[in-house]
Design an enzyme around this catalytic site. Structure first.
Site, PDB file in Angstrom:
ATOM      1  N   ILE A 135       0.888  -1.136   0.029  1.00 31.67           N
ATOM      2  CA  ILE A 135      -0.016   0.180   0.093  1.00 31.67           C
ATOM      3  C   ILE A 135       0.728   1.085  -0.075  1.00 31.67           C
ATOM      4  O   ILE A 135       1.530   1.450   0.934  1.00 31.67           O
ATOM      5  CB  ILE A 135      -1.006  -0.036   1.411  1.00 31.67           C
ATOM      6  CG1 ILE A 135      -1.736  -1.399   1.283  1.00 31.67           C
ATOM      7  CG2 ILE A 135      -1.890   1.215   1.127  1.00 31.67           C
ATOM      8  CD1 ILE A 135      -2.468  -1.476   0.177  1.00 31.67           C
ATOM      9  N   GLU A 136       0.617   2.081  -0.970  1.00 31.08           N
ATOM     10  CA  GLU A 136       1.583   3.360  -0.958  1.00 31.08           C
ATOM     11  C   GLU A 136       0.633   4.384  -0.879  1.00 31.08           C
ATOM     12  O   GLU A 136      -0.542   4.535  -1.401  1.00 31.08           O
ATOM     13  CB  GLU A 136       2.135   3.441  -2.464  1.00 31.08           C
ATOM     14  CG  GLU A 136       2.983   4.734  -2.746  1.00 31.08           C
ATOM     15  CD  GLU A 136       3.330   5.139  -4.130  1.00 31.08           C
ATOM     16  OE1 GLU A 136       4.102   6.009  -4.268  1.00 31.08           O
ATOM     17  OE2 GLU A 136       3.327   4.025  -4.905  1.00 31.08           O
ATOM     18  N   LEU A 137       0.839   5.342   0.309  1.00 34.60           N
ATOM     19  CA  LEU A 137      -0.034   6.587   0.322  1.00 34.60           C
ATOM     20  C   LEU A 137       0.745   7.711  -0.056  1.00 34.60           C
ATOM     21  O   LEU A 137       2.023   7.846   0.214  1.00 34.60           O
ATOM     22  CB  LEU A 137      -0.154   6.659   1.867  1.00 34.60           C
ATOM     23  CG  LEU A 137      -0.874   5.476   2.411  1.00 34.60           C
ATOM     24  CD1 LEU A 137      -1.413   5.656   4.075  1.00 34.60           C
ATOM     25  CD2 LEU A 137      -2.199   5.320   1.685  1.00 34.60           C
TER      26      LEU A 137
END
Length: 255
Positions: free
Chosen positions: A245-247
């Site tokens: 997951i990349e924020l």
């Protein structure tokens, strides 16, 4: 019945093509042409085997077809039954032996590709606009719902047939339990194989502090990245299935 006959029957039945015999000097040369743009998509010829680099002087039927990929053409001409385009050497044309070296099914596939490659190009009347939703496969619906709602703030909804979804902004993620109960689905559904990037509203530094305070490991970041709209700051974590997951936060536009 020869392969030449099989080819002519195939193009007639499939594409309504009638062969054209254009040269008195070469009465067996048959042109296969589109009805609309009049472009050739095939040419059947009988040539001496020695002209193809083969032993013998007897004549043999060949079929010229055009391929879309020059690399593929280069690969084929290294195999038995294929040659650089005889008489039509420009572009991605190749010559195919019609002596039984190649199966008719393989020849039909080449004819189909040549027909498509030489077809009249139609003006595109549509274009992609945006991503609406994606579907991911998870081991446990409840565990994934907890992570995406509690950690990332998405909204959980249950639709018709018990379909679970996670909504944020104008997008959503559909959740499928392993190995996928809803069809059609991906050919090889698997959990932990996704790499997802979400754009945040707010400061990426605050997001990092909040994620860490909830006991979630930050595996990398804050780092510079380049997204669909330009430079951005990103951090990375994993969901319960191991998906990355990349924020990310885009920088403020200069006025």
């Amino acid at each position: 019945m020869t392969l030449r006959d099989d080819v002519l029957r195939y193009v007639h039945d499939t594409y309504k093509t009638k062969p054209e015999f254009l040269w008195r000097r070469f009465p067996h040369y048959a042109v296969l042409r589109h009805a609309d743009n009049r472009k050739w998509y095939g040419l059947i010829m009988d040539v001496s085997r020695e002209k193809l680099g083969l032993q013998g002087k007897e004549r043999v039927d060949i079929l010229n077809v055009k391929l879309s990929d020059p690399t593929y053409a280069d690969v084929l001409i290294r195999q038995d039954g294929y040659f650089k385009g005889y008489h039509i050497s420009r572009g991605n044309w190749i010559s195919v032996l019609l002596d039984g070296t190649l199966a008719m099914k393989e020849i039909q596939s080449l004819i189909d590709e040549s027909f498509i490659v030489t077809s009249k190009r139609r003006k595109k009347t549509w274009k992609l606009n945006r991503v609406d939703h994606i579907a991911i496969t998870v081991r446990n619906i409840d565990t994934s719902v907890d992570f995406y709602t509690r950690i990332l703030g998405m909204e959980h909804e249950v639709g018709a047939g018990g379909r679970h979804a996670l909504r944020f902004g104008q997008q959503k993620i559909n959740l499928h339990s392993y190995k996928g109960e809803f069809q059609p689905a991906a050919k090889n559904p698997e959990y932990g194989s996704q790499d997802l990037c979400f754009i945040i509203d707010g400061a990426i530094e605050s997001v990092k502090e909040e994620i860490a305070s909830k006991g979630i490991e930050i595996i990398e970041g804050i780092v510079d990245r380049h997204g669909a709209l330009g430079p951005m700051k990103s951090l990375y974590l994993r969901d319960p299935d191991g998906n990355l997951i990349e924020l990310a936060e885009y920088g403020k536009k200069k006025k």
